[in-house]
Design an enzyme around this catalytic site. Structure first.
Site, short mmCIF file in Angstrom:
data_model
loop_
_atom_site.label_atom_id
_atom_site.label_comp_id
_atom_site.label_asym_id
_atom_site.label_seq_id
_atom_site.Cartn_x
_atom_site.Cartn_y
_atom_site.Cartn_z
N SER A 10 0.85 -1.19 0.00
CA SER A 10 0.00 0.00 0.00
C SER A 10 0.88 1.23 0.00
O SER A 10 1.63 1.48 0.96
CB SER A 10 -0.90 0.02 1.24
OG SER A 10 -1.44 1.32 1.37
N HIS A 35 -0.99 -1.31 -4.41
CA HIS A 35 -2.28 -1.04 -3.78
C HIS A 35 -2.40 0.46 -3.51
O HIS A 35 -1.57 1.06 -2.82
CB HIS A 35 -2.35 -1.82 -2.46
CG HIS A 35 -3.67 -1.76 -1.76
ND1 HIS A 35 -4.74 -2.56 -2.11
CD2 HIS A 35 -4.09 -0.99 -0.73
CE1 HIS A 35 -5.77 -2.29 -1.31
NE2 HIS A 35 -5.40 -1.34 -0.47
N ASP A 37 -4.68 3.39 -1.94
CA ASP A 37 -5.77 3.66 -0.99
C ASP A 37 -6.30 5.07 -1.20
O ASP A 37 -5.63 6.05 -0.88
CB ASP A 37 -5.24 3.52 0.44
CG ASP A 37 -5.07 2.07 0.83
OD1 ASP A 37 -6.02 1.29 0.63
OD2 ASP A 37 -3.99 1.72 1.34
N MET A 39 -8.97 7.85 -0.19
CA MET A 39 -9.81 8.22 0.97
C MET A 39 -10.36 9.62 0.77
O MET A 39 -9.65 10.51 0.30
CB MET A 39 -8.97 8.19 2.25
CG MET A 39 -8.31 6.84 2.50
SD MET A 39 -7.30 6.92 3.98
CE MET A 39 -6.72 5.22 4.06
N HIS A 68 -8.21 0.78 -4.20
CA HIS A 68 -9.15 0.56 -3.10
C HIS A 68 -9.83 1.89 -2.79
O HIS A 68 -9.23 2.79 -2.22
CB HIS A 68 -8.34 0.04 -1.89
CG HIS A 68 -9.14 -0.19 -0.65
ND1 HIS A 68 -8.54 -0.44 0.57
CD2 HIS A 68 -10.47 -0.22 -0.41
CE1 HIS A 68 -9.47 -0.60 1.49
NE2 HIS A 68 -10.66 -0.46 0.92
N MET A 70 -12.12 4.12 -0.85
CA MET A 70 -12.83 4.35 0.42
C MET A 70 -13.53 5.70 0.29
O MET A 70 -13.17 6.69 0.96
CB MET A 70 -11.82 4.32 1.58
CG MET A 70 -11.32 2.91 1.86
SD MET A 70 -9.79 2.88 2.82
CE MET A 70 -8.60 3.00 1.49
N MET A 139 -11.32 -6.18 5.26
CA MET A 139 -10.57 -5.20 6.05
C MET A 139 -10.27 -5.79 7.42
O MET A 139 -11.19 -6.22 8.13
CB MET A 139 -11.38 -3.92 6.25
CG MET A 139 -11.59 -3.06 5.02
SD MET A 139 -10.11 -2.48 4.21
CE MET A 139 -9.21 -1.70 5.53
N GLY A 144 -9.18 3.82 6.96
CA GLY A 144 -8.92 5.25 7.16
C GLY A 144 -7.47 5.59 7.43
O GLY A 144 -7.02 6.66 7.09
N ASP A 175 -6.46 -6.72 4.12
CA ASP A 175 -5.86 -5.38 4.15
C ASP A 175 -6.00 -4.78 5.55
O ASP A 175 -7.10 -4.60 6.06
CB ASP A 175 -6.61 -4.52 3.12
CG ASP A 175 -6.03 -3.12 2.98
OD1 ASP A 175 -4.97 -2.84 3.55
OD2 ASP A 175 -6.66 -2.32 2.26
N SER A 198 2.68 -0.28 6.22
CA SER A 198 3.79 0.08 7.12
C SER A 198 4.80 -1.05 7.29
O SER A 198 5.98 -0.78 7.51
CB SER A 198 3.24 0.54 8.48
OG SER A 198 2.19 -0.28 8.90
C1 DX5 Z 1 -6.51 1.29 5.50
C2 DX5 Z 1 -5.93 0.96 4.14
C3 DX5 Z 1 -4.82 -0.05 4.18
C4 DX5 Z 1 -3.67 0.35 5.05
C5 DX5 Z 1 -2.60 -0.67 5.05
O1 DX5 Z 1 -7.63 2.09 5.36
O2 DX5 Z 1 -6.92 0.44 3.29
O3 DX5 Z 1 -4.39 -0.37 2.87
O4 DX5 Z 1 -3.18 1.58 4.69
O5 DX5 Z 1 -1.59 -0.19 5.86
P1 DX5 Z 1 -1.00 -1.03 7.08
O6 DX5 Z 1 -0.43 -2.26 6.49
O7 DX5 Z 1 -0.02 -0.10 7.67
O8 DX5 Z 1 -2.16 -1.34 8.00
ZN ZN Z 2 -6.39 -0.57 1.26
#
Ligand code: DX5
Ligand code: ZN
Length: 244
Positions: A10, A35, A37, A39, A68, A70, A139, A144, A175, A198
């Protein structure tokens, strides 16, 4: 059907000031998918990036872009993410009233369609959608933010969805909070696609390959078929144990 493990870093956890370099580094380090993300500060309490950033980084790698979303509403933006270069577009079951229609719209754009379930959403939500899906994302944190702790409560759900998928060609992605320490239980529960932020963008670029490999090795080992004790011929002294 056992499908190969896919590792999807990610980029939410990348250094945004050097995003291009980070993508090149994670690509060279063995990422299978990228990936992304997205938001909106409305569906989730954080804002990340949108289609213009995805379009800008698309030429930097040939890897699959696993987007992804959100965001809510999602339908008005599907076309923009498709044009930006998404390969897989995953939407949240909780983000709109007409999930079946939204999934049809993604496929009509020529993209793979995924649905994501928040931790409190039961797997029965997708019972009548399976033929519309190329991917289910479970999830394992509340969406978030990166860097949250893995929710073990979701392992049972992963197992149930694996059973629902059966022989269908649908990826089961997990995820949130995935690390080298829990990758084995995630894969053993039935996941075949692991997102990590991370845990992968940790250390320097030269560490990324080791970070990816650690998760991949743990996940693959957990899925390896167990040796059948009754039918295996007795091992002779000195004979090497073959790892499968
Ligand atoms: C959360 C995201 C994830 C997240 C993954 O809302 O969809 O993709 O950032 O990061 P880690 O692995 O740090 O939880
Ligand atoms: Zn994600």
């Amino acid at each position: 059907m056992t499908r190969e493990i896919i590792i999807a870093p990610s980029i939410l956890a990348a250094d945004f000031a050097r995003l291009g370099e980070e993508i090149a580094a994670i690509d060279a380090a063995g990422a299978d998918w990228i990936h992304c993300d997205v938001m909106d500060g409305h569906f989730v309490p954080n804002i990340s990036f949108g289609p213009d950033i995805i379009k800008a980084i698309r030429p930097l790698t040939k890897k699959v872009f696993d987007v992804h979303l959100m965001i809510a509403p999602v339908d008005p933006y599907l076309d923009a993410f498709a044009k930006a270069g998404a390969d897989v577009i995953t939407i949240h079951a909780e983000a709109g009233p007409h999930l079946d229609r939204s999934l049809q719209a993604i496929r009509a754009l020529g993209k793979k369609a995924g649905v994501s379930l928040c931790p409190s959403t039961p797997e029965s939500t997708i019972e009548y959608l399976l033929d519309r899906l190329d991917l289910v994302l479970v999830m394992t944190v509340n969406p978030g933010f990166g860097g949250q702790s893995f929710l073990e409560s979701q392992l049972e759900k992963i197992g149930r969805i694996r059973g629902m998928i059966g022989d269908r060609s649908i990826r089961l992605e997990v995820d949130g909070g995935v690390t080298r320490d829990n990758a084995a239980v995630v894969a053993a529960a039935g996941a075949d696609t692991l997102v990590a932020g991370s845990a992968l963008f940790r250390g320097k670029g030269s560490d990324y390959a080791g970070n990816i490999a650690a998760i991949r090795v743990a996940a693959e080992a957990a899925r390896a078929p167990k040796p059948q004790q009754s039918s295996a011929p007795p091992r002779r002294a000195g004979e090497a144990v073959r790892l499968r």
